[in-house]
Write a protein that holds these residues in place. Structure first.
Motif, PDB file in Angstrom:
ATOM      1  N   ALA A   1       0.987  -1.073  -0.012  1.00 21.00           N
ATOM      2  CA  ALA A   1      -0.352  -0.489  -0.315  1.00 21.00           C
ATOM      3  C   ALA A   1       0.724   1.173   0.258  1.00 21.00           C
ATOM      4  O   ALA A   1       0.167   2.334   0.053  1.00 21.00           O
ATOM      5  CB  ALA A   1      -0.778   0.010   1.571  1.00 21.00           C
ATOM      6  N   ALA A   2       2.014   0.748   0.611  1.00 26.05           N
ATOM      7  CA  ALA A   2       2.864   1.900   0.583  1.00 26.05           C
ATOM      8  C   ALA A   2       3.630   1.856  -0.948  1.00 26.05           C
ATOM      9  O   ALA A   2       4.636   2.951  -0.746  1.00 26.05           O
ATOM     10  CB  ALA A   2       4.089   1.838   1.389  1.00 26.05           C
ATOM     11  N   GLU A   3       3.503   1.736  -2.228  1.00 26.13           N
ATOM     12  CA  GLU A   3       3.640   1.697  -3.351  1.00 26.13           C
ATOM     13  C   GLU A   3       4.277   3.342  -3.653  1.00 26.13           C
ATOM     14  O   GLU A   3       5.146   3.200  -4.595  1.00 26.13           O
ATOM     15  CB  GLU A   3       3.376   1.171  -4.622  1.00 26.13           C
ATOM     16  N   ALA A   4       3.260   3.890  -3.429  1.00 35.39           N
ATOM     17  CA  ALA A   4       3.434   5.414  -3.372  1.00 35.39           C
ATOM     18  C   ALA A   4       4.985   6.029  -3.176  1.00 35.39           C
ATOM     19  O   ALA A   4       5.479   6.983  -4.055  1.00 35.39           O
ATOM     20  CB  ALA A   4       2.444   6.662  -3.605  1.00 35.39           C
ATOM     21  N   SER A   5       5.284   5.670  -1.964  1.00 29.05           N
ATOM     22  CA  SER A   5       6.916   5.958  -1.098  1.00 29.05           C
ATOM     23  C   SER A   5       7.944   5.009  -2.202  1.00 29.05           C
ATOM     24  O   SER A   5       9.114   6.277  -1.917  1.00 29.05           O
ATOM     25  CB  SER A   5       6.794   5.858   0.176  1.00 29.05           C
ATOM     26  N   VAL A   6       7.933   4.310  -3.285  1.00 27.65           N
ATOM     27  CA  VAL A   6       8.890   3.857  -3.686  1.00 27.65           C
ATOM     28  C   VAL A   6      10.010   4.735  -4.098  1.00 27.65           C
ATOM     29  O   VAL A   6      11.480   4.596  -4.206  1.00 27.65           O
ATOM     30  CB  VAL A   6       8.716   2.673  -4.881  1.00 27.65           C
ATOM     31  N   PRO A   7      10.144   5.257  -4.943  1.00 28.31           N
ATOM     32  CA  PRO A   7      10.900   6.436  -5.388  1.00 28.31           C
ATOM     33  C   PRO A   7      11.270   7.482  -4.716  1.00 28.31           C
ATOM     34  O   PRO A   7      12.595   7.393  -4.596  1.00 28.31           O
ATOM     35  CB  PRO A   7       9.820   7.805  -6.686  1.00 28.31           C
ATOM     36  N   ALA A   8      10.365   8.060  -3.667  1.00 29.30           N
ATOM     37  CA  ALA A   8      11.198   8.491  -2.298  1.00 29.30           C
ATOM     38  C   ALA A   8      12.656   7.604  -1.847  1.00 29.30           C
ATOM     39  O   ALA A   8      13.016   8.199  -1.024  1.00 29.30           O
ATOM     40  CB  ALA A   8       9.944   9.468  -1.994  1.00 29.30           C
ATOM     41  N   LEU A   9      11.697   6.595  -1.754  1.00 29.31           N
ATOM     42  CA  LEU A   9      13.199   4.779  -0.868  1.00 29.31           C
ATOM     43  C   LEU A   9      14.091   4.843  -1.915  1.00 29.31           C
ATOM     44  O   LEU A   9      15.072   4.928  -0.991  1.00 29.31           O
ATOM     45  CB  LEU A   9      12.428   4.468  -0.741  1.00 29.31           C
ATOM     46  N   LEU A  10      13.524   5.061  -3.129  1.00 29.48           N
ATOM     47  CA  LEU A  10      15.046   5.051  -3.815  1.00 29.48           C
ATOM     48  C   LEU A  10      16.045   5.974  -4.071  1.00 29.48           C
ATOM     49  O   LEU A  10      17.372   5.933  -3.618  1.00 29.48           O
ATOM     50  CB  LEU A  10      14.753   4.775  -5.500  1.00 29.48           C
ATOM     51  N   ASN A  11      15.357   7.632  -3.317  1.00 27.65           N
ATOM     52  CA  ASN A  11      16.157   8.368  -3.668  1.00 27.65           C
ATOM     53  C   ASN A  11      17.177   8.275  -2.151  1.00 27.65           C
ATOM     54  O   ASN A  11      17.937   8.754  -2.009  1.00 27.65           O
ATOM     55  CB  ASN A  11      15.658  10.293  -3.068  1.00 27.65           C
ATOM     56  N   THR A  12      16.490   7.820  -1.280  1.00 33.28           N
ATOM     57  CA  THR A  12      16.562   7.375   0.250  1.00 33.28           C
ATOM     58  C   THR A  12      17.840   6.786   0.699  1.00 33.28           C
ATOM     59  O   THR A  12      18.941   6.756   1.509  1.00 33.28           O
ATOM     60  CB  THR A  12      16.296   7.704   1.365  1.00 33.28           C
ATOM     61  N   LEU A  13      17.657   5.644  -0.304  1.00 30.19           N
ATOM     62  CA  LEU A  13      18.698   4.980  -0.259  1.00 30.19           C
ATOM     63  C   LEU A  13      20.492   5.370  -0.248  1.00 30.19           C
ATOM     64  O   LEU A  13      21.118   4.658  -0.513  1.00 30.19           O
ATOM     65  CB  LEU A  13      18.991   3.882  -1.526  1.00 30.19           C
ATOM     66  N   GLN A  14      20.236   6.536  -1.149  1.00 32.06           N
ATOM     67  CA  GLN A  14      21.842   7.823  -1.334  1.00 32.06           C
ATOM     68  C   GLN A  14      22.149   7.925   0.319  1.00 32.06           C
ATOM     69  O   GLN A  14      22.997   8.889  -0.331  1.00 32.06           O
ATOM     70  CB  GLN A  14      21.382   8.301  -1.806  1.00 32.06           C
ATOM     71  N   ASN A  15      21.513   7.659   1.203  1.00 27.78           N
ATOM     72  CA  ASN A  15      21.930   8.525   2.697  1.00 27.78           C
ATOM     73  C   ASN A  15      23.041   8.112   2.984  1.00 27.78           C
ATOM     74  O   ASN A  15      23.807   6.836   2.875  1.00 27.78           O
ATOM     75  CB  ASN A  15      20.803   8.394   3.340  1.00 27.78           C
ATOM     76  N   GLU A  16      23.616   9.048   3.647  1.00 29.87           N
ATOM     77  CA  GLU A  16      24.662   8.910   3.700  1.00 29.87           C
ATOM     78  C   GLU A  16      25.176   7.840   5.647  1.00 29.87           C
ATOM     79  O   GLU A  16      25.752   7.387   5.173  1.00 29.87           O
ATOM     80  CB  GLU A  16      25.816  10.267   4.228  1.00 29.87           C
ATOM     81  N   SER A  17      23.850   7.263   5.429  1.00 27.32           N
ATOM     82  CA  SER A  17      23.878   6.577   6.792  1.00 27.32           C
ATOM     83  C   SER A  17      23.835   4.803   6.711  1.00 27.32           C
ATOM     84  O   SER A  17      23.291   4.952   5.196  1.00 27.32           O
ATOM     85  CB  SER A  17      22.481   7.272   7.798  1.00 27.32           C
ATOM     86  N   VAL A  18      24.489   4.355   7.069  1.00 27.97           N
ATOM     87  CA  VAL A  18      24.173   3.007   6.354  1.00 27.97           C
ATOM     88  C   VAL A  18      23.168   2.168   6.945  1.00 27.97           C
ATOM     89  O   VAL A  18      22.607   1.561   6.122  1.00 27.97           O
ATOM     90  CB  VAL A  18      25.710   2.071   7.224  1.00 27.97           C
TER      91      VAL A  18
END
Length: 368
Positions: free
Chosen positions: A83-100
């Protein structure tokens, strides 16, 4: 429950409107810290409810840009699932976060959401600078099973990663994808890996992917591995071939006397699946229940459940002597489990009783 969600959402949105100022005095800073803590907790429990799902997802997407809320928002989005499908682009962007930690958590959430369009990004994450992220990406790709076929070649390369855990997860992922026959040579090579868990996962992967004639010789060759975890995994792998694994019977029979109890358990199960040494193997398992180690007994009980399912398929192939011996053994196991009363007892007893019904019907059909 709706009465709880509404004030929580109000509190969450109020946090999003907070503007930080370096001129705040100590009292204001303490107040903001408390509010931030409450809002972080709010994000963690902000789960979808009926028509509020999309509103919750939108709020959580916005929270990804708030450093103090990002981690909790990622977790919450993963818990929402598809149901959180709409968040995928934002999550993929967050995959670049400096925090491991955040990158690992994003991968876990993408896995829970389960959209195949995230596979290319997960493949790229196999080259992340952090071994924790690479290991998480490998595991996540395995969660997509055959849908992640595009990840097979990258995962084969990952079998050579410098980190033990990354290689382990790569082998397991290939096992779960299954449609990965091109990985067989690399997995056979991984049987010689310096890390025992890699060798174990490679053995199980070969059993899932390859044909008996392709992989059994390599599995037999490492059955004498010095690490018991590897020997147990190889026994399990050989057993998965059923009757087609009989060419490995000699080494399995010898392993019934292995010094490690888990190797003996898996070996007994493997032989029973092959229809070989059934009474002897049943006796090995019965001896295991004399152990005072509860974990060992639970392991044996769960494997008995698997055996109970398998033995029903072999009922018609058992001799009358074997049939009587198996019925006697399973009846004895039921008596032992009722006394031991493990957490898994009820489930295993159902399987054992089903097997006994099947075996008794077979005995009756032979006029005995």
């Amino acid at each position: 429950m709706k009465n709880i969600v509404k004030p929580l959402r109000s509190l969450f949105f109020r946090k999003l409107r907070i503007k930080k100022s370096q001129t705040q005095d100590l009292q204001a800073q303490n107040s903001q810290a408390q509010d931030s803590h409450l809002s972080s907790d709010t994000v963690t429990i902000l789960l979808p409810m009926e028509n509020e799902v999309q509103n919750a997802v939108s709020a959580l997407i916005a929270a990804l840009n708030e450093p103090e809320l990002c981690y909790s928002a990622v977790i919450a989005l993963g818990n929402i699932g598809i149901a959180a499908e709409a968040s995928v682009p934002a999550l993929l962007n967050t995959l670049q976060n400096e925090s491991v930690t955040i990158r690992v958590t994003v991968i876990e959430s993408l896995c829970k959401i389960g959209l195949t369009k995230t596979i290319p990004s997960l493949i790229l994450a196999l080259e992340d600078t952090s071994p924790e992220v690479r290991a998480s990406a490998a595991f996540a790709l395995g969660c997509f099973h055959q849908k992640a076929k595009a990840a097979v070649e990258p995962l084969i390369l990952t079998l050579h990663d410098q980190d033990d855990w990354v290689r382990t997860n790569a082998a397991e992922a290939l096992s779960r994808i299954k449609d990965a026959k091109i990985a067989i040579p690399a997995l056979i090579l991984a049987l010689q890996d310096s890390y025992p868990r890699v060798r174990s996962k490679a053995a199980l992967a070969l059993a899932n992917i390859g044909k008996p004639s392709e992989v059994i010789p390599a599995l037999v060759a490492i059955f004498a591995d010095q690490d018991a975890r590897v020997r147990a995994a190889v026994a399990d792998a050989l057993g998965s071939f059923g009757e087609e694994g009989k060419i490995a019977a000699c080494v399995l029979v010898s392993a019934l006397e292995d010094s490690n109890v888990y190797v003996r358990i898996n070996t007994a199960k493997a032989l029973i699946k092959m229809g070989l040494k059934i009474p002897t193997s049943m006796g090995i398992l019965m001896d295991v229940f004399e152990s005072e180690d509860n974990q060992v007994c639970v392991n044996a009980a769960l494997n008995l459940g698997i055996i109970a399912l398998n033995i029903q398929e072999k009922a018609s192939k058992l001799s009358i002597v074997e049939l009587e011996q198996v019925i006697s053994s399973l009846t004895a196991f039921c008596d032992v489990l009722q006394v031991k009363n493990f957490d898994s007892t009820e489930f295993v007893l159902v399987l054992l009783n089903d097997a006994l019904k099947c075996l008794r019907r077979e005995r009756k059909s032979r006029g005995k």
